[in-house]
Write a protein that holds these residues in place. Structure first.
Motif, PDB file in Angstrom:
ATOM      1  N   VAL A 175     -11.123  13.102  -0.769  1.00  0.00           N
ATOM      2  CA  VAL A 175     -10.841  11.673  -0.884  1.00  0.00           C
ATOM      3  C   VAL A 175      -9.461  11.395  -0.318  1.00  0.00           C
ATOM      4  O   VAL A 175      -8.500  12.098  -0.645  1.00  0.00           O
ATOM      5  CB  VAL A 175     -10.879  11.201  -2.360  1.00  0.00           C
ATOM      6  N   SER A 176      -9.360  10.386   0.514  1.00  0.00           N
ATOM      7  CA  SER A 176      -8.073   9.924   1.030  1.00  0.00           C
ATOM      8  C   SER A 176      -8.274   8.492   1.501  1.00  0.00           C
ATOM      9  O   SER A 176      -9.227   7.838   1.097  1.00  0.00           O
ATOM     10  CB  SER A 176      -7.572  10.825   2.164  1.00  0.00           C
ATOM     11  N   GLY A 177      -7.383   8.027   2.343  1.00  0.00           N
ATOM     12  CA  GLY A 177      -7.573   6.685   2.861  1.00  0.00           C
ATOM     13  C   GLY A 177      -6.347   6.121   3.538  1.00  0.00           C
ATOM     14  O   GLY A 177      -5.361   6.823   3.779  1.00  0.00           O
ATOM     15  N   LEU A 178      -6.427   4.841   3.811  1.00  0.00           N
ATOM     16  CA  LEU A 178      -5.371   4.100   4.482  1.00  0.00           C
ATOM     17  C   LEU A 178      -5.117   2.823   3.699  1.00  0.00           C
ATOM     18  O   LEU A 178      -6.058   2.082   3.414  1.00  0.00           O
ATOM     19  CB  LEU A 178      -5.790   3.755   5.918  1.00  0.00           C
ATOM     20  N   VAL A 179      -3.851   2.586   3.339  1.00  0.00           N
ATOM     21  CA  VAL A 179      -3.463   1.354   2.654  1.00  0.00           C
ATOM     22  C   VAL A 179      -2.627   0.549   3.616  1.00  0.00           C
ATOM     23  O   VAL A 179      -1.610   1.023   4.128  1.00  0.00           O
ATOM     24  CB  VAL A 179      -2.636   1.648   1.377  1.00  0.00           C
ATOM     25  N   SER A 180      -3.046  -0.680   3.876  1.00  0.00           N
ATOM     26  CA  SER A 180      -2.282  -1.549   4.766  1.00  0.00           C
ATOM     27  C   SER A 180      -2.141  -2.927   4.140  1.00  0.00           C
ATOM     28  O   SER A 180      -2.935  -3.317   3.286  1.00  0.00           O
ATOM     29  CB  SER A 180      -2.951  -1.643   6.139  1.00  0.00           C
ATOM     30  N   THR A 181      -1.111  -3.620   4.549  1.00  0.00           N
ATOM     31  CA  THR A 181      -0.869  -4.953   4.014  1.00  0.00           C
ATOM     32  C   THR A 181      -1.670  -5.982   4.790  1.00  0.00           C
ATOM     33  O   THR A 181      -1.964  -5.814   5.965  1.00  0.00           O
ATOM     34  CB  THR A 181       0.635  -5.299   4.074  1.00  0.00           C
ATOM     35  N   ALA A 182      -2.016  -7.032   4.085  1.00  0.00           N
ATOM     36  CA  ALA A 182      -2.768  -8.139   4.673  1.00  0.00           C
ATOM     37  C   ALA A 182      -1.954  -9.419   4.477  1.00  0.00           C
ATOM     38  O   ALA A 182      -0.908  -9.415   3.821  1.00  0.00           O
ATOM     39  CB  ALA A 182      -4.140  -8.252   4.016  1.00  0.00           C
ATOM     40  N   GLU A 183      -2.430 -10.497   5.015  1.00  0.00           N
ATOM     41  CA  GLU A 183      -1.758 -11.791   4.890  1.00  0.00           C
ATOM     42  C   GLU A 183      -1.529 -12.163   3.433  1.00  0.00           C
ATOM     43  O   GLU A 183      -2.371 -11.913   2.582  1.00  0.00           O
ATOM     44  CB  GLU A 183      -2.604 -12.882   5.555  1.00  0.00           C
ATOM     45  N   GLY A 184      -0.382 -12.765   3.149  1.00  0.00           N
ATOM     46  CA  GLY A 184      -0.114 -13.317   1.822  1.00  0.00           C
ATOM     47  C   GLY A 184       0.054 -12.286   0.712  1.00  0.00           C
ATOM     48  O   GLY A 184      -0.244 -12.576  -0.442  1.00  0.00           O
ATOM     49  N   GLY A 185       0.493 -11.074   1.025  1.00  0.00           N
ATOM     50  CA  GLY A 185       0.708 -10.067  -0.014  1.00  0.00           C
ATOM     51  C   GLY A 185      -0.541  -9.291  -0.394  1.00  0.00           C
ATOM     52  O   GLY A 185      -0.533  -8.540  -1.368  1.00  0.00           O
ATOM     53  N   GLY A 186      -1.592  -9.474   0.356  1.00  0.00           N
ATOM     54  CA  GLY A 186      -2.824  -8.747   0.073  1.00  0.00           C
ATOM     55  C   GLY A 186      -2.731  -7.306   0.544  1.00  0.00           C
ATOM     56  O   GLY A 186      -1.831  -6.926   1.292  1.00  0.00           O
ATOM     57  N   VAL A 197      -8.008  15.347  -3.557  1.00  0.00           N
ATOM     58  CA  VAL A 197      -7.437  14.052  -3.191  1.00  0.00           C
ATOM     59  C   VAL A 197      -6.210  14.317  -2.327  1.00  0.00           C
ATOM     60  O   VAL A 197      -5.311  15.063  -2.722  1.00  0.00           O
ATOM     61  CB  VAL A 197      -7.033  13.236  -4.437  1.00  0.00           C
ATOM     62  N   LEU A 198      -6.191  13.701  -1.152  1.00  0.00           N
ATOM     63  CA  LEU A 198      -5.061  13.813  -0.228  1.00  0.00           C
ATOM     64  C   LEU A 198      -4.192  12.574  -0.313  1.00  0.00           C
ATOM     65  O   LEU A 198      -4.664  11.500  -0.711  1.00  0.00           O
ATOM     66  CB  LEU A 198      -5.564  13.946   1.208  1.00  0.00           C
ATOM     67  N   ALA A 199      -2.953  12.708   0.116  1.00  0.00           N
ATOM     68  CA  ALA A 199      -2.072  11.547   0.212  1.00  0.00           C
ATOM     69  C   ALA A 199      -2.709  10.506   1.129  1.00  0.00           C
ATOM     70  O   ALA A 199      -3.410  10.853   2.086  1.00  0.00           O
ATOM     71  CB  ALA A 199      -0.714  11.974   0.767  1.00  0.00           C
ATOM     72  N   PHE A 200      -2.488   9.237   0.822  1.00  0.00           N
ATOM     73  CA  PHE A 200      -3.022   8.147   1.621  1.00  0.00           C
ATOM     74  C   PHE A 200      -2.050   7.819   2.750  1.00  0.00           C
ATOM     75  O   PHE A 200      -0.838   7.944   2.570  1.00  0.00           O
ATOM     76  CB  PHE A 200      -3.231   6.900   0.750  1.00  0.00           C
ATOM     77  N   ASP A 201      -2.566   7.409   3.888  1.00  0.00           N
ATOM     78  CA  ASP A 201      -1.718   6.878   4.950  1.00  0.00           C
ATOM     79  C   ASP A 201      -1.400   5.437   4.575  1.00  0.00           C
ATOM     80  O   ASP A 201      -2.234   4.745   3.971  1.00  0.00           O
ATOM     81  CB  ASP A 201      -2.433   6.907   6.304  1.00  0.00           C
ATOM     82  N   THR A 202      -0.205   4.975   4.936  1.00  0.00           N
ATOM     83  CA  THR A 202       0.189   3.604   4.609  1.00  0.00           C
ATOM     84  C   THR A 202       1.027   3.015   5.733  1.00  0.00           C
ATOM     85  O   THR A 202       1.591   3.748   6.546  1.00  0.00           O
ATOM     86  CB  THR A 202       1.044   3.546   3.323  1.00  0.00           C
ATOM     87  N   ASP A 203       1.128   1.685   5.726  1.00  0.00           N
ATOM     88  CA  ASP A 203       2.135   1.065   6.579  1.00  0.00           C
ATOM     89  C   ASP A 203       3.426   1.004   5.760  1.00  0.00           C
ATOM     90  O   ASP A 203       3.452   1.392   4.585  1.00  0.00           O
ATOM     91  CB  ASP A 203       1.687  -0.302   7.108  1.00  0.00           C
ATOM     92  N   ALA A 204       4.514   0.535   6.352  1.00  0.00           N
ATOM     93  CA  ALA A 204       5.829   0.572   5.693  1.00  0.00           C
ATOM     94  C   ALA A 204       5.842  -0.198   4.369  1.00  0.00           C
ATOM     95  O   ALA A 204       6.409   0.264   3.379  1.00  0.00           O
ATOM     96  CB  ALA A 204       6.901   0.039   6.634  1.00  0.00           C
ATOM     97  N   ALA A 205       5.211  -1.362   4.327  1.00  0.00           N
ATOM     98  CA  ALA A 205       5.243  -2.189   3.114  1.00  0.00           C
ATOM     99  C   ALA A 205       4.450  -1.571   1.964  1.00  0.00           C
ATOM    100  O   ALA A 205       4.717  -1.841   0.801  1.00  0.00           O
ATOM    101  CB  ALA A 205       4.710  -3.588   3.422  1.00  0.00           C
ATOM    102  N   ALA A 206       3.491  -0.732   2.278  1.00  0.00           N
ATOM    103  CA  ALA A 206       2.644  -0.128   1.247  1.00  0.00           C
ATOM    104  C   ALA A 206       3.032   1.320   0.966  1.00  0.00           C
ATOM    105  O   ALA A 206       2.296   2.038   0.284  1.00  0.00           O
ATOM    106  CB  ALA A 206       1.179  -0.202   1.684  1.00  0.00           C
ATOM    107  N   SER A 207       4.188   1.772   1.410  1.00  0.00           N
ATOM    108  CA  SER A 207       4.570   3.186   1.302  1.00  0.00           C
ATOM    109  C   SER A 207       4.541   3.759  -0.113  1.00  0.00           C
ATOM    110  O   SER A 207       4.241   4.944  -0.269  1.00  0.00           O
ATOM    111  CB  SER A 207       5.927   3.430   1.963  1.00  0.00           C
ATOM    112  N   PRO A 208       4.828   2.981  -1.180  1.00  0.00           N
ATOM    113  CA  PRO A 208       4.719   3.581  -2.520  1.00  0.00           C
ATOM    114  C   PRO A 208       3.299   4.064  -2.858  1.00  0.00           C
ATOM    115  O   PRO A 208       3.120   4.907  -3.731  1.00  0.00           O
ATOM    116  CB  PRO A 208       5.129   2.446  -3.460  1.00  0.00           C
TER     117      PRO A 208
END
Length: 165
Positions: free
Chosen positions: A90-101, A25-36
């Protein structure tokens, strides 16, 4: 001498057959709001996968060291298969969506197969729900057998997921 070689060979073959399946499992890429979720999601997955019988996920810090020391153009499953003896990455990308999604694109690469991405949607503030959904996606997509006892342990791990403010 020949009498010694055959039992030794059979012993080694039995040990290899009992070796656990390995998943990195690798660290996930994220945008700033999802950095945790960058290390939190990866570490949670690594911890959860390790409670499943006959499955081993090496520490995320170890996979991070290999990933950071590898040119991005060469970052593939074969490199991790060689370094850790893994069946899948396993890895991935976490990004924020409209309305806190939150939108998670889970990246799965199995040795000898084409890498794929599987989308998972949830709420950025519902850490247990999002983590549980990503964990189930990984288990389902990699077709990992999970016993009832393992399921109970996985549920306990998901329940321990810290909340985000």
């Amino acid at each position: 001498m020949k009498k010694l070689i055959l039992p030794l060979f059979l012993l080694c073959a039995a040990a290899a057959a009992q070796a656990p399946t390995r998943v990195a499992v690798l660290a996930f890429d994220t945008d700033a709001a999802a950095s945790p979720y960058r290390l939190g999601l990866a570490t949670g997955l690594q911890r959860a996968l390790n409670v499943i019988d006959d499955l081993y996920a090496p520490p995320v810090g170890d996979t991070l060291v290999v990933a950071q020391g590898t040119p991005e153009a060469e970052l593939d499953t074969a490199r991790f298969a060689e370094a850790f003896g893994v069946r899948a990455l396993v890895s991935g990308l976490v990004s924020t969506a409209e309305g806190g999604g939150a939108q998670v694109s889970v990246f799965l690469a199995e040795t000898g197969e084409e890498p794929r991405q599987v989308p998972v949607e949830g709420s950025l503030t519902d850490t247990q729900g999002l983590f549980g959904s990503v964990l189930e996606t990984v288990i389902d997509e990699l077709e990992i057998p999970v016993s009832a006892e393992d399921r109970a342990e996985l549920g306990a791990i998901v329940a321990q997921t810290p909340a985000l403010e």
